[in-house]
Design a protein around this motif. Structure first.
Motif, mmCIF file in Angstrom:
data_model
loop_
_atom_site.group_PDB
_atom_site.id
_atom_site.type_symbol
_atom_site.label_atom_id
_atom_site.label_comp_id
_atom_site.label_asym_id
_atom_site.label_seq_id
_atom_site.Cartn_x
_atom_site.Cartn_y
_atom_site.Cartn_z
ATOM 1 N N ALA A 23 43.755 33.378 58.586
ATOM 2 C CA ALA A 23 42.532 34.174 58.777
ATOM 3 C C ALA A 23 41.344 33.236 58.861
ATOM 4 C CB ALA A 23 42.336 35.167 57.631
ATOM 5 N N SER A 24 40.299 33.700 59.526
ATOM 6 C CA SER A 24 39.041 32.951 59.584
ATOM 7 C C SER A 24 38.229 33.259 58.333
ATOM 8 C CB SER A 24 38.251 33.360 60.827
ATOM 9 O OG SER A 24 37.823 34.719 60.706
ATOM 10 N N ALA A 25 37.172 32.486 58.120
ATOM 11 C CA ALA A 25 36.303 32.722 56.970
ATOM 12 C C ALA A 25 35.681 34.114 57.041
ATOM 13 C CB ALA A 25 35.215 31.647 56.906
ATOM 14 N N GLN A 26 35.266 34.527 58.238
ATOM 15 C CA GLN A 26 34.644 35.842 58.379
ATOM 16 C C GLN A 26 35.650 36.956 58.080
ATOM 17 O OE1 GLN A 26 31.225 36.556 59.106
ATOM 18 N NE2 GLN A 26 32.037 38.496 58.275
ATOM 19 N N LEU A 51 45.468 23.226 48.709
ATOM 20 C CA LEU A 51 46.177 24.503 48.670
ATOM 21 C C LEU A 51 46.138 25.250 50.004
ATOM 22 C CD1 LEU A 51 45.089 25.780 45.135
ATOM 23 C CD2 LEU A 51 47.121 24.476 45.782
ATOM 24 N N ILE A 52 45.172 24.905 50.856
ATOM 25 C CA ILE A 52 45.091 25.521 52.182
ATOM 26 C C ILE A 52 44.821 24.436 53.218
ATOM 27 C CG2 ILE A 52 44.269 27.739 51.289
ATOM 28 C CD1 ILE A 52 41.468 26.980 52.286
ATOM 29 N N ILE A 53 45.098 24.750 54.460
ATOM 30 C CA ILE A 53 44.787 23.867 55.582
ATOM 31 C C ILE A 53 44.112 24.713 56.653
ATOM 32 C CG2 ILE A 53 46.657 22.230 55.154
ATOM 33 C CD1 ILE A 53 48.322 23.686 57.227
ATOM 34 N N HIS A 54 43.456 24.066 57.603
ATOM 35 C CA HIS A 54 42.820 24.820 58.680
ATOM 36 C C HIS A 54 43.120 24.183 60.026
ATOM 37 C CE1 HIS A 54 39.621 21.714 58.619
ATOM 38 N NE2 HIS A 54 39.462 22.067 59.887
ATOM 39 N N GLN A 55 42.980 24.977 61.062
ATOM 40 C CA GLN A 55 43.072 24.479 62.428
ATOM 41 C C GLN A 55 41.987 25.165 63.255
ATOM 42 O OE1 GLN A 55 46.709 25.633 64.413
ATOM 43 N NE2 GLN A 55 46.864 27.531 63.253
ATOM 44 N N GLN A 56 41.615 24.529 64.350
ATOM 45 C CA GLN A 56 40.599 25.110 65.223
ATOM 46 C C GLN A 56 41.263 25.966 66.282
ATOM 47 O OE1 GLN A 56 38.052 22.014 66.788
ATOM 48 N NE2 GLN A 56 36.633 22.266 65.084
ATOM 49 N N PRO A 64 34.952 27.071 69.098
ATOM 50 C CA PRO A 64 36.205 27.210 68.333
ATOM 51 C C PRO A 64 35.883 27.558 66.884
ATOM 52 C CG PRO A 64 36.215 25.202 69.648
ATOM 53 C CD PRO A 64 34.810 25.742 69.698
ATOM 54 N N GLN A 65 36.754 28.354 66.265
ATOM 55 C CA GLN A 65 36.556 28.700 64.863
ATOM 56 C C GLN A 65 37.702 28.157 64.021
ATOM 57 O OE1 GLN A 65 36.624 32.894 64.086
ATOM 58 N NE2 GLN A 65 38.454 33.288 65.299
ATOM 59 N N HIS A 66 37.399 27.919 62.759
ATOM 60 C CA HIS A 66 38.417 27.450 61.838
ATOM 61 C C HIS A 66 39.259 28.638 61.364
ATOM 62 C CE1 HIS A 66 36.272 23.466 60.557
ATOM 63 N NE2 HIS A 66 36.557 23.534 61.838
ATOM 64 N N VAL A 67 40.570 28.479 61.409
ATOM 65 C CA VAL A 67 41.486 29.489 60.899
ATOM 66 C C VAL A 67 42.276 28.842 59.765
ATOM 67 C CG1 VAL A 67 43.483 30.944 61.410
ATOM 68 C CG2 VAL A 67 41.648 30.708 63.085
ATOM 69 N N TYR A 68 42.342 29.539 58.626
ATOM 70 C CA TYR A 68 42.928 28.967 57.420
ATOM 71 C C TYR A 68 44.296 29.569 57.120
ATOM 72 C CZ TYR A 68 38.177 27.287 56.736
ATOM 73 O OH TYR A 68 36.952 26.670 56.904
#
Length: 212
Positions: A23-26, A51-56, A64-68
């Motif tokens: 999910a994204s931050a929003q 504990l988490i990672i993100h990708q664009q 592009p948005q960060h998705v975690y």
């Protein structure tokens, strides 16, 4: 360190990511009803902790948005049913008895578990039995849920968002096949099909249960 020691908002984020995959931050802010600024602070902390990672991800024509999503360490914060001990034990069993004999022992274990479930589920309608099965799985450390297929009383989806035996399944994927057979034997007169599998890299295990 147990997940319960995480501040509640961070725990909510981890549990939500475990359930939906990414999910994204929003999206997290909307789901948890927290400001995007607060969510981003928590996400930064969780990422620092590993504990988490993100990708664009490119969304339309915008930036592009960060998705975690959870890292493996993040998944390991959820109940694992002493997975490392179980893997070591199965390795020893295989070395001592050989692969075929060890597989027979595993099958016997799941057959016994299926009979235990069958007794506890009783002889009610399929909807009630699936609901009871989910409660039993929750008590064993699985984040499980169920829902009917298009309001049907003869087809249901059972989803488990974490695997309480993930360490075992990674080393001995045959246990997942036994688990599939176990559900079918426990529910009786049903066909159970796998729809999603954590071992294959998906964020949940899913099963389609059909009344025969």
């Amino acid at each position: 360190m147990a997940i319960a020691k995480q501040p509640s908002t961070k725990q909510d984020i981890l549990q939500h990511l475990l359930k939906i995959g990414q999910a994204s931050a929003q999206e997290l802010a909307d789901a948890l009803e927290i400001s995007p600024q607060a969510i981003r602070r928590h996400l930064k902390d969780l990422e620092t902790e590993g504990l988490i990672i993100h990708q664009q991800v490119q969304a339309g024509m915008g930036r592009p948005q960060h998705v975690y999503q959870l890292s493996q360490e993040g998944r390991d914060r959820f109940p694992s049913r002493y997975g490392e001990f179980a893997v070591d034990f199965l390795d020893t069993l295989t070395e001592t008895l050989g692969y075929e004999q060890a597989s027979t022992v595993l099958r016997k274990h799941w057959e016994r578990k299926a009979m235990e479930y069958r007794v506890r589920l009783g002889k009610g309608n399929l909807r009630d039995r699936v609901a009871k099965l989910v409660e039993l799985r929750k008590a064993e450390g699985y984040m499980a849920e169920w829902y009917p297929v298009q309001e049907s009383d003869c087809q249901f989806i059972l989803t488990e968002h974490n695997c309480a035996i993930s360490h075992v399944a990674s080393s001995f994927p045959s246990v997942c096949g036994h688990e599939l057979e176990m559900f079918a034997a426990a529910l009786q007169n049903c066909k159970v099909e796998r729809t999603h599998w954590i071992v294959n890299g998906e964020h949940r295990c899913g099963y389609l249960i059909k009344e025969q």
